[in-house]
Design an enzyme around this catalytic site. Structure first.
Site, PDB file in Angstrom:
ATOM      1  N   LYS A  13     -13.328  28.237 -21.062  1.00 56.37           N
ATOM      2  CA  LYS A  13     -13.713  27.241 -20.050  1.00 56.37           C
ATOM      3  C   LYS A  13     -13.258  25.840 -20.487  1.00 56.37           C
ATOM      4  O   LYS A  13     -12.651  25.107 -19.717  1.00 56.37           O
ATOM      5  CB  LYS A  13     -15.242  27.223 -19.839  1.00 56.37           C
ATOM      6  CG  LYS A  13     -15.832  28.555 -19.442  1.00 56.37           C
ATOM      7  CD  LYS A  13     -17.325  28.459 -19.150  1.00 56.37           C
ATOM      8  CE  LYS A  13     -18.183  28.098 -20.331  1.00 56.37           C
ATOM      9  NZ  LYS A  13     -18.236  29.128 -21.382  1.00 56.37           N
ATOM     10  N   ARG A  88     -25.817  26.787 -15.940  1.00 54.88           N
ATOM     11  CA  ARG A  88     -25.907  27.956 -16.811  1.00 54.88           C
ATOM     12  C   ARG A  88     -27.165  28.774 -16.525  1.00 54.88           C
ATOM     13  O   ARG A  88     -27.404  29.785 -17.195  1.00 54.88           O
ATOM     14  CB  ARG A  88     -25.954  27.484 -18.253  1.00 54.88           C
ATOM     15  CG  ARG A  88     -24.766  27.944 -19.097  1.00 54.88           C
ATOM     16  CD  ARG A  88     -24.774  27.125 -20.352  1.00 54.88           C
ATOM     17  NE  ARG A  88     -24.087  27.728 -21.433  1.00 54.88           N
ATOM     18  CZ  ARG A  88     -23.126  27.096 -22.124  1.00 54.88           C
ATOM     19  NH1 ARG A  88     -22.714  25.895 -21.788  1.00 54.88           N
ATOM     20  NH2 ARG A  88     -22.582  27.673 -23.152  1.00 54.88           N
ATOM     21  N   ARG A 127     -12.452  29.940 -33.858  1.00 48.62           N
ATOM     22  CA  ARG A 127     -12.313  28.647 -33.176  1.00 48.62           C
ATOM     23  C   ARG A 127     -12.509  27.481 -34.154  1.00 48.62           C
ATOM     24  O   ARG A 127     -13.392  27.492 -34.994  1.00 48.62           O
ATOM     25  CB  ARG A 127     -13.343  28.556 -32.054  1.00 48.62           C
ATOM     26  CG  ARG A 127     -13.331  27.207 -31.332  1.00 48.62           C
ATOM     27  CD  ARG A 127     -13.945  27.295 -29.990  1.00 48.62           C
ATOM     28  NE  ARG A 127     -15.386  27.460 -30.019  1.00 48.62           N
ATOM     29  CZ  ARG A 127     -16.136  27.513 -28.920  1.00 48.62           C
ATOM     30  NH1 ARG A 127     -15.568  27.438 -27.726  1.00 48.62           N
ATOM     31  NH2 ARG A 127     -17.437  27.665 -28.996  1.00 48.62           N
ATOM     32  N   ARG A 160     -17.594  24.862 -35.457  1.00 45.13           N
ATOM     33  CA  ARG A 160     -18.911  24.558 -34.898  1.00 45.13           C
ATOM     34  C   ARG A 160     -19.977  25.396 -35.593  1.00 45.13           C
ATOM     35  O   ARG A 160     -19.760  26.570 -35.854  1.00 45.13           O
ATOM     36  CB  ARG A 160     -18.914  24.839 -33.381  1.00 45.13           C
ATOM     37  CG  ARG A 160     -18.339  23.712 -32.575  1.00 45.13           C
ATOM     38  CD  ARG A 160     -18.159  24.072 -31.131  1.00 45.13           C
ATOM     39  NE  ARG A 160     -19.286  24.766 -30.518  1.00 45.13           N
ATOM     40  CZ  ARG A 160     -19.376  25.036 -29.224  1.00 45.13           C
ATOM     41  NH1 ARG A 160     -18.412  24.646 -28.409  1.00 45.13           N
ATOM     42  NH2 ARG A 160     -20.417  25.667 -28.735  1.00 45.13           N
ATOM     43  N   ARG A 171     -26.066  33.515 -28.493  1.00 49.23           N
ATOM     44  CA  ARG A 171     -25.440  32.849 -27.334  1.00 49.23           C
ATOM     45  C   ARG A 171     -24.976  33.868 -26.298  1.00 49.23           C
ATOM     46  O   ARG A 171     -25.092  33.634 -25.098  1.00 49.23           O
ATOM     47  CB  ARG A 171     -24.259  31.999 -27.816  1.00 49.23           C
ATOM     48  CG  ARG A 171     -24.737  30.784 -28.610  1.00 49.23           C
ATOM     49  CD  ARG A 171     -23.619  30.136 -29.381  1.00 49.23           C
ATOM     50  NE  ARG A 171     -22.606  29.554 -28.525  1.00 49.23           N
ATOM     51  CZ  ARG A 171     -21.334  29.368 -28.896  1.00 49.23           C
ATOM     52  NH1 ARG A 171     -20.923  29.736 -30.077  1.00 49.23           N
ATOM     53  NH2 ARG A 171     -20.493  28.794 -28.070  1.00 49.23           N
TER      54      ARG A 171
HETATM   55  P1  AMP Z   1     -21.010  25.049 -25.231  1.00 45.84           P
HETATM   56  O1  AMP Z   1     -20.221  24.009 -25.970  1.00 45.84           O
HETATM   57  O2  AMP Z   1     -20.791  25.024 -23.759  1.00 45.84           O
HETATM   58  O3  AMP Z   1     -20.828  26.434 -25.823  1.00 45.84           O
HETATM   59  O4  AMP Z   1     -22.560  24.663 -25.431  1.00 45.84           O
HETATM   60  C1  AMP Z   1     -23.123  24.599 -26.716  1.00 45.84           C
HETATM   61  C2  AMP Z   1     -24.642  24.677 -26.618  1.00 45.84           C
HETATM   62  O5  AMP Z   1     -25.137  23.584 -25.853  1.00 45.84           O
HETATM   63  C3  AMP Z   1     -25.183  25.912 -25.916  1.00 45.84           C
HETATM   64  O6  AMP Z   1     -25.277  27.037 -26.774  1.00 45.84           O
HETATM   65  C4  AMP Z   1     -26.549  25.416 -25.475  1.00 45.84           C
HETATM   66  O7  AMP Z   1     -27.465  25.355 -26.553  1.00 45.84           O
HETATM   67  C5  AMP Z   1     -26.242  23.982 -25.058  1.00 45.84           C
HETATM   68  N1  AMP Z   1     -25.858  23.903 -23.633  1.00 45.84           N
HETATM   69  C6  AMP Z   1     -24.637  23.567 -23.130  1.00 45.84           C
HETATM   70  N2  AMP Z   1     -24.658  23.589 -21.790  1.00 45.84           N
HETATM   71  C7  AMP Z   1     -25.900  23.957 -21.422  1.00 45.84           C
HETATM   72  C8  AMP Z   1     -26.548  24.178 -20.182  1.00 45.84           C
HETATM   73  N3  AMP Z   1     -25.915  24.014 -19.008  1.00 45.84           N
HETATM   74  N4  AMP Z   1     -27.850  24.555 -20.201  1.00 45.84           N
HETATM   75  C9  AMP Z   1     -28.532  24.712 -21.345  1.00 45.84           C
HETATM   76  N5  AMP Z   1     -27.988  24.535 -22.564  1.00 45.84           N
HETATM   77  C10 AMP Z   1     -26.682  24.156 -22.610  1.00 45.84           C
END
Ligand code: AMP
Length: 218
Positions: A13, A88, A127, A160, A171
């Protein structure tokens, strides 16, 4: 152009939204990047989000919805945006609908990037990200020119914290139980476009462009 990128963690994404945002001239809004920036700056929101993120769980809806409502009102969002990682959950999707209505905006499409789970695990484990300009790399499939260094800004690449195996599993479970139901939600609204996210960055990008009638820049 208002698109939502849906799909499990590691589906691409962020990579697709980054490339297409540069090409189309609309901002790429990644909730994960926004939250990591809040944490870096030590804000109240950053502190509230950090434990959830480190465990690989979703941050509470209300915090995310307020953050995105504020971000989407900024002037650079007038022409559109590419949403990466939001919504999400079903309540975030409903909040987004409300927000769009208030602003007189409409979603053009929701792109579901489909990638099989073993490939996702391989991607997330390899990654690496640039903490400065946020560009994403992969140790094997998308390495930087100089090992460990960002091609664009020269910063040292990092892994990360939540790309560790145990957190990856949490996740993926969060995705299955809380995010995957959005596929049906957007299908019912005739907004869902499923794109194969396992065929390489370039091919996936071309498929997205083909579906939206935009010419692929070479
Ligand atoms: P990402 O970089 O999109 O994988 O997001 C990293 C982390 O941020 C996720 O594992 C969640 O803990 C938090 N996060 C990101 N977007 C959301 C969302 N829309 N709702 C809830 N938590 C989020």
């Amino acid at each position: 152009m208002r698109l939502v990128f849906l799909g499990p963690p590691g589906a691409g994404k962020g990579t697709q939204a980054h490339v297409l945002s540069e090409e189309w001239g609309v901002p790429h809004l990644s909730t994960g990047d926004l939250l990591r920036e809040e944490r870096r700056q030590g804000t109240k929101l950053g502190k509230q989000a950090q434990d959830f993120m480190d465990r690989g769980e979703l941050v509470p809806d209300q915090l995310i919805i307020e953050m995105m409502a504020e971000r989407c009102r900024k002037p650079d969002c007038q022409k559109g945006y590419l949403l990466d990682g939001f919504p999400r959950t079903l309540s975030q999707a409903e909040a987004l609908d409300k927000m769009l209505k208030q602003l007189g905006h409409e979603l053009d499409a929701v792109i579901d990037l489909a990638v099989p789970e073993p490939e996702i695990i391989r991607r997330l484990s390899g990654r690496r990200v640039c903490p400065s300009c946020l560009r994403i790399y992969h140790q094997e499939t998308m390495p930087p020119r100089v090992e460990g260094t960002c091609d664009d800004c020269g910063a040292k690449l990092v892994q990360r914290e939540d790309d560790q195996p145990e957190v990856i599993r949490t996740r993926l479970r969060a995705y299955e139980s809380q995010t995957a139901p959005l596929i049906a939600y957007y299908q019912e609204r005739n907004l869902l476009h499923t794109v194969d996210g396992s065929i390489g960055v370039e091919h996936t990008r071309r498929q997205i462009q083909a579906q939206f009638g935009l010419s692929a820049s070479q």
